[in-house]
Design an enzyme around this catalytic site. Sequence first.
Site, PDB file in Angstrom:
ATOM      1  N   MET A 155       0.816  -1.206   0.000  1.00  0.00           N
ATOM      2  CA  MET A 155       0.000   0.000   0.000  1.00  0.00           C
ATOM      3  C   MET A 155       0.855   1.264   0.000  1.00  0.00           C
ATOM      4  O   MET A 155       0.572   2.222  -0.727  1.00  0.00           O
ATOM      5  CB  MET A 155      -0.923  -0.005   1.214  1.00  0.00           C
ATOM      6  CG  MET A 155      -1.832   1.197   1.310  1.00  0.00           C
ATOM      7  SD  MET A 155      -3.069   1.239   0.008  1.00  0.00           S
ATOM      8  CE  MET A 155      -4.239   0.062   0.644  1.00  0.00           C
ATOM      9  N   ARG A 208       0.901   4.166  -2.787  1.00  0.00           N
ATOM     10  CA  ARG A 208       0.616   5.577  -2.526  1.00  0.00           C
ATOM     11  C   ARG A 208       1.635   6.477  -3.214  1.00  0.00           C
ATOM     12  O   ARG A 208       1.273   7.525  -3.775  1.00  0.00           O
ATOM     13  CB  ARG A 208       0.576   5.822  -1.022  1.00  0.00           C
ATOM     14  CG  ARG A 208      -0.687   5.263  -0.395  1.00  0.00           C
ATOM     15  CD  ARG A 208      -0.709   5.341   1.115  1.00  0.00           C
ATOM     16  NE  ARG A 208      -2.033   4.926   1.607  1.00  0.00           N
ATOM     17  CZ  ARG A 208      -2.344   4.756   2.876  1.00  0.00           C
ATOM     18  NH1 ARG A 208      -1.427   4.942   3.816  1.00  0.00           N
ATOM     19  NH2 ARG A 208      -3.562   4.400   3.226  1.00  0.00           N
ATOM     20  N   TYR A 247      -7.903   7.174  -4.699  1.00  0.00           N
ATOM     21  CA  TYR A 247      -7.121   5.937  -4.712  1.00  0.00           C
ATOM     22  C   TYR A 247      -6.270   5.745  -3.457  1.00  0.00           C
ATOM     23  O   TYR A 247      -5.680   6.699  -2.943  1.00  0.00           O
ATOM     24  CB  TYR A 247      -6.128   5.985  -5.867  1.00  0.00           C
ATOM     25  CG  TYR A 247      -6.553   5.404  -7.183  1.00  0.00           C
ATOM     26  CD1 TYR A 247      -7.532   4.448  -7.304  1.00  0.00           C
ATOM     27  CD2 TYR A 247      -5.894   5.811  -8.340  1.00  0.00           C
ATOM     28  CE1 TYR A 247      -7.863   3.922  -8.541  1.00  0.00           C
ATOM     29  CE2 TYR A 247      -6.225   5.284  -9.580  1.00  0.00           C
ATOM     30  CZ  TYR A 247      -7.204   4.342  -9.671  1.00  0.00           C
ATOM     31  OH  TYR A 247      -7.524   3.828 -10.885  1.00  0.00           O
ATOM     32  N   GLU A 248      -6.122   4.485  -3.030  1.00  0.00           N
ATOM     33  CA  GLU A 248      -5.140   4.064  -2.021  1.00  0.00           C
ATOM     34  C   GLU A 248      -5.202   4.895  -0.742  1.00  0.00           C
ATOM     35  O   GLU A 248      -4.193   5.266  -0.165  1.00  0.00           O
ATOM     36  CB  GLU A 248      -3.720   4.116  -2.602  1.00  0.00           C
ATOM     37  CG  GLU A 248      -3.552   3.435  -3.931  1.00  0.00           C
ATOM     38  CD  GLU A 248      -3.927   1.951  -3.925  1.00  0.00           C
ATOM     39  OE1 GLU A 248      -4.132   1.395  -2.830  1.00  0.00           O
ATOM     40  OE2 GLU A 248      -4.036   1.360  -5.006  1.00  0.00           O
ATOM     41  N   GLY A 249      -6.411   5.170  -0.293  1.00  0.00           N
ATOM     42  CA  GLY A 249      -6.600   6.005   0.888  1.00  0.00           C
ATOM     43  C   GLY A 249      -6.840   7.431   0.458  1.00  0.00           C
ATOM     44  O   GLY A 249      -5.981   8.059  -0.169  1.00  0.00           O
TER      45      GLY A 249
END
Length: 383
Positions: free
Chosen positions: A125, A129, A255-257
């Site tokens: 993750m 990011r 995306y991704e948080g």
Amino acid sequence: MCLTEPQAGSDLSQVRTKAEPDGMGGYRITGQKIYITWGDHDLTPNTLHLILARLPDAPPGTRGISLFAAPKVLPDGTANALRCGGIERKLGIHASPTCVMLFEGAEAQLVGEPNRGLNAMFAMMNAARLGVGVEGVAQGARALALAEAYAADRVQGGIPIDRHPDVARMLAEMRAITLAGRLLALEAGAALDRSRLAGATEARVALLTPIVKAWCTDRGVDVASLGIQVHGGMGFVEDTGAAQVLRDARIAPIYEGTNGIQAIDLVTRKLFRDGGAEMRAVIAELRAADPRLAAAADSLERATAWMLDRGQKDAAAAQASAAAYLDAAGWTLGGWMLARAAAADARYAPLTTFYLARLLPRAAARLAEIEAADSLLALLPAA
């Protein structure tokens, strides 16, 4: 990466997908995941899904999540019990099929230790990011390339519009922001290499990761929007391609948080865990890079002190001010990157001067919001 479920977006503690031991050392996965990019396709013969799921005796919350690997095609050549449940219709990124994935007793293997799935997943993750931050830079670069080509050829008032001062301003903003984001992403990449290859601490890359992810993707959207404006009415016509860039860029802050989560991570994890030491080290470096950064460095240092003092006492206040703090840090660090570039190569000096004079003041505007946390907290609905 199969994380998200209809009821469990950013809050992975609500994951319901189950993993039942099959009695032969493996597991059977049952559940539904959504927003799975390239979850199923025919461009490769096989796909390996990494799935967050719960074991039968797992504790509640995120502590009870394990990571499993399930291939689309099993080693004996038969199809695993998983399938695409539907393609999701999206605002943009139509060349990237995103789908619902259904796991119906799919055969899988445990990855890592039981109930430690998030730890394993975040190894990917955090890299993702940084990758999404670079995506924001790339979207800005694409918007800039289209806008520059159009503005050089479009004649109005007897001259190309790139010679009109307001269009020149927009193009300069696009160039300066995109270059600042590119250099900031490279700085994070260099910090990552130093931590892995030279034994340096991971504190610098940990601090920069949420800033690169959030600031670069927000700026990618801004630059794509400016690109449409440079095109004028033609920017709203699909043939130019400018509108596609904006649609495609809009997903990156999610995306991704989401970028709000990145800001909370920056403040409550990265800033608080070392008492602001790494951020102060960054501020000292940018202060030394160019005297024109002194006022911005002072403001970011004061804001850091406020976040550490008020934020550690009041979690809601920290979260209310986190987005403004990250955004201000991004604008300030972007100025630092350009100042370093100008010192290394005089060709970057005019663009750096433009950024420091015209764009860096945006950091001060965001920092002014930080101590106004109570004005937002007063608007929150009662519990």
